[in-house]
Motif scaffolding. Structure first.
Motif, PDB file in Angstrom:
ATOM      1  N   UNK A 117       0.676  -1.019  -0.072  1.00  0.00           N
ATOM      2  CA  UNK A 117      -0.084  -0.029   0.019  1.00  0.00           C
ATOM      3  C   UNK A 117       0.781   1.246  -0.106  1.00  0.00           C
ATOM      4  N   UNK A 118       0.220   2.156  -0.548  1.00  0.00           N
ATOM      5  CA  UNK A 118       1.144   3.806  -0.519  1.00  0.00           C
ATOM      6  C   UNK A 118       0.829   4.338   0.712  1.00  0.00           C
ATOM      7  N   UNK A 119       1.878   4.929   1.247  1.00  0.00           N
ATOM      8  CA  UNK A 119       1.702   5.664   2.413  1.00  0.00           C
ATOM      9  C   UNK A 119       0.609   6.458   2.728  1.00  0.00           C
ATOM     10  N   UNK A 120      -0.336   6.399   3.507  1.00  0.00           N
ATOM     11  CA  UNK A 120      -1.347   7.159   3.772  1.00  0.00           C
ATOM     12  C   UNK A 120      -1.268   8.302   4.861  1.00  0.00           C
ATOM     13  N   UNK A 121      -2.320   9.188   4.528  1.00  0.00           N
ATOM     14  CA  UNK A 121      -2.342  10.527   5.105  1.00  0.00           C
ATOM     15  C   UNK A 121      -2.977  10.400   6.421  1.00  0.00           C
TER      16      UNK A 121
ATOM     17  N   UNK B 159      -3.846  21.851   1.754  1.00  0.00           N
ATOM     18  CA  UNK B 159      -4.424  21.385   2.776  1.00  0.00           C
ATOM     19  C   UNK B 159      -5.242  22.265   3.796  1.00  0.00           C
ATOM     20  N   UNK B 160      -4.671  23.631   3.853  1.00  0.00           N
ATOM     21  CA  UNK B 160      -5.411  24.594   4.838  1.00  0.00           C
ATOM     22  C   UNK B 160      -6.757  24.893   4.010  1.00  0.00           C
ATOM     23  N   UNK B 161      -6.875  24.833   2.683  1.00  0.00           N
ATOM     24  CA  UNK B 161      -8.147  25.337   2.031  1.00  0.00           C
ATOM     25  C   UNK B 161      -9.116  24.171   2.305  1.00  0.00           C
ATOM     26  N   UNK B 162      -8.789  22.795   2.555  1.00  0.00           N
ATOM     27  CA  UNK B 162      -9.441  21.929   2.676  1.00  0.00           C
ATOM     28  C   UNK B 162     -10.162  21.890   3.892  1.00  0.00           C
ATOM     29  N   UNK B 163      -9.660  22.614   4.841  1.00  0.00           N
ATOM     30  CA  UNK B 163     -10.411  22.918   6.011  1.00  0.00           C
ATOM     31  C   UNK B 163     -12.111  23.348   5.787  1.00  0.00           C
TER      32      UNK B 163
ATOM     33  N   UNK C  15     -15.884  14.671   2.462  1.00  0.00           N
ATOM     34  CA  UNK C  15     -15.071  15.078   1.316  1.00  0.00           C
ATOM     35  C   UNK C  15     -13.422  15.555   1.783  1.00  0.00           C
ATOM     36  N   UNK C  16     -13.396  16.128   2.788  1.00  0.00           N
ATOM     37  CA  UNK C  16     -12.106  16.645   3.326  1.00  0.00           C
ATOM     38  C   UNK C  16     -11.168  15.444   3.530  1.00  0.00           C
ATOM     39  N   UNK C  17     -11.497  14.364   4.157  1.00  0.00           N
ATOM     40  CA  UNK C  17     -10.877  13.226   4.213  1.00  0.00           C
ATOM     41  C   UNK C  17     -10.232  12.664   2.737  1.00  0.00           C
ATOM     42  N   UNK C  18     -11.095  12.448   1.812  1.00  0.00           N
ATOM     43  CA  UNK C  18     -10.797  11.922   0.703  1.00  0.00           C
ATOM     44  C   UNK C  18      -9.798  12.991   0.039  1.00  0.00           C
ATOM     45  N   UNK C  19     -10.142  14.244  -0.148  1.00  0.00           N
ATOM     46  CA  UNK C  19      -9.324  15.238  -0.748  1.00  0.00           C
ATOM     47  C   UNK C  19      -7.926  15.244  -0.192  1.00  0.00           C
ATOM     48  N   UNK C  20      -7.870  15.243   1.041  1.00  0.00           N
ATOM     49  CA  UNK C  20      -6.550  15.277   2.052  1.00  0.00           C
ATOM     50  C   UNK C  20      -5.811  14.130   1.395  1.00  0.00           C
TER      51      UNK C  20
ATOM     52  N   UNK D 181      -4.588  14.704  -2.192  1.00  0.00           N
ATOM     53  CA  UNK D 181      -3.639  15.666  -2.088  1.00  0.00           C
ATOM     54  C   UNK D 181      -2.054  15.091  -1.845  1.00  0.00           C
ATOM     55  N   UNK D 182      -2.092  14.378  -0.440  1.00  0.00           N
ATOM     56  CA  UNK D 182      -0.809  14.098  -0.002  1.00  0.00           C
ATOM     57  C   UNK D 182      -0.273  12.903  -1.013  1.00  0.00           C
ATOM     58  N   UNK D 183      -0.923  12.100  -1.490  1.00  0.00           N
ATOM     59  CA  UNK D 183      -0.375  11.218  -2.549  1.00  0.00           C
ATOM     60  C   UNK D 183       0.269  11.823  -3.683  1.00  0.00           C
ATOM     61  N   UNK D 184      -0.386  12.739  -4.152  1.00  0.00           N
ATOM     62  CA  UNK D 184       0.135  13.856  -5.466  1.00  0.00           C
ATOM     63  C   UNK D 184       1.457  14.366  -4.761  1.00  0.00           C
ATOM     64  N   UNK D 185       1.280  14.924  -3.649  1.00  0.00           N
ATOM     65  CA  UNK D 185       2.734  15.376  -2.832  1.00  0.00           C
ATOM     66  C   UNK D 185       3.885  14.650  -2.878  1.00  0.00           C
TER      67      UNK D 185
END
Length: 297
Positions: free
Chosen positions: A12-16, A150-154, A160-165, A168-172
């Protein structure tokens, strides 16, 4: 100093897990912590931050980042000289990982780490690969934009925030992995990837070093050196490895005979297939199937 490299095996990919911001006044220190159980990615966005991890000193200036290990001891080794701000991200992995001194050490230990991963992550029949992330790094502007996201996702609803975080983390992390590749032997990595891809797409067909030379337009010795550096095995060794992995899937997922499976994965003789399988897995194909399916076929 040259940065060590954190070597992750995926999937598995490292997860946020979580993220946030912290601010230190002049004279304040980063908190002292041990065995926090998660990787802690620290990115300094203003000022500078001095951190010691397991006896190694790091000074992070604006735009620099450090990944602290989940099983280490870290603390502020010097007071901040000016107001300092940082973004922190906690993440973790179920897969195998190791901190290595450099890319050569990563590649030298890759085969061993993958074998450990297959046991600990329960992914015996899954194609795995490596992610290489520098422990200490400079954050490019495009990557800093991802962190600011990440701050904007607050403002998003929690679901939705958890999915998008996570996305975003995986893209980073992908950007960091690709960025490190440019510092290593890119040519060897790219050639090895071409060999690996060709074998994956053509493994049921006859494949030999002369065929690889004709298809990829590189001398077999160069292909072998590239594969050894990146995958720890020659093209022909990787071909056998990949065929055996496909055989294991077919033994568990179909009721096909051993002879048919041997033919499907590119072996002309079932006896030779059985010999190769037994030598690599320590058990015959039929006994491997019986062990996991209670089948005598």
């Amino acid at each position: 100093m040259d940065s060590p490299i954190l070597h992750f095996i995926t999937p598995p990919i490292p997860y946020f897990i979580d993220c946030g911001r912290a601010c230190y006044e002049a004279g304040e220190y980063h908190i002292s912590r041990s065995d926090i159980g998660v990787f802690d990615l620290i990115v300094v966005t203003r000022g500078s931050l001095a951190i010691n991890e397991n006896g190694t000193e790091w000074l992070l200036n604006q735009g620099e980042a450090l990944i602290l290990k989940p099983d280490g001891h870290h603390y502020g080794s010097a007071a901040c000289k000016a107001e300092t701000e940082m973004i922190w991200i906690h993440f973790q992995t179920y897969g195998s990982w190791r901190e290595s001194a450099n890319m050569d050490e990563c590649l030298a230990n890759q085969t061993e780490l993958i074998e450990t991963h297959k046991v600990s992550a329960y992914l015996n029949h899954c194609d795995v690969c490596s992610i290489f992330i520098p422990k200490h790094l400079h954050i490019a502007s495009k990557d800093m934009e991802l962190l600011e996201h990440f701050s904007q996702l607050d403002q998003e609803p929690q679901s939705m925030r958890n999915w998008k975080r996570q996305a975003t983390f995986q893209q980073f992390m992908q950007h960091l992995d690709l960025g490190l590749s440019s510092l290593s032997d890119v040519a060897a990595i790219r050639i090895a990837e071409k060999v690996e891809l060709y074998i994956r797409h053509n493994y049921p067909l006859p494949i030999s070093n002369p065929i690889l030379q004709k298809e990829l337009n590189y001398h077999p010795n160069y292909l072998a050196r590239s594969m050894l550096k990146v995958y720890g095995m020659t093209p022909m060794e990787y071909l056998l490895h990949y065929r055996i992995e496909q055989a294991k899937k077919l033994l568990l997922q179909t009721a096909w005979s051993v002879a048919r499976i041997a033919e499907e994965i590119g072996f002309n003789h079932v006896s030779y297939f059985s010999s190769c399988f037994s030598r690599k897995e320590g058990i015959s194909p039929s006994n491997f199937r019986s062990k996991f399916t209670n089948s005598d076929k």
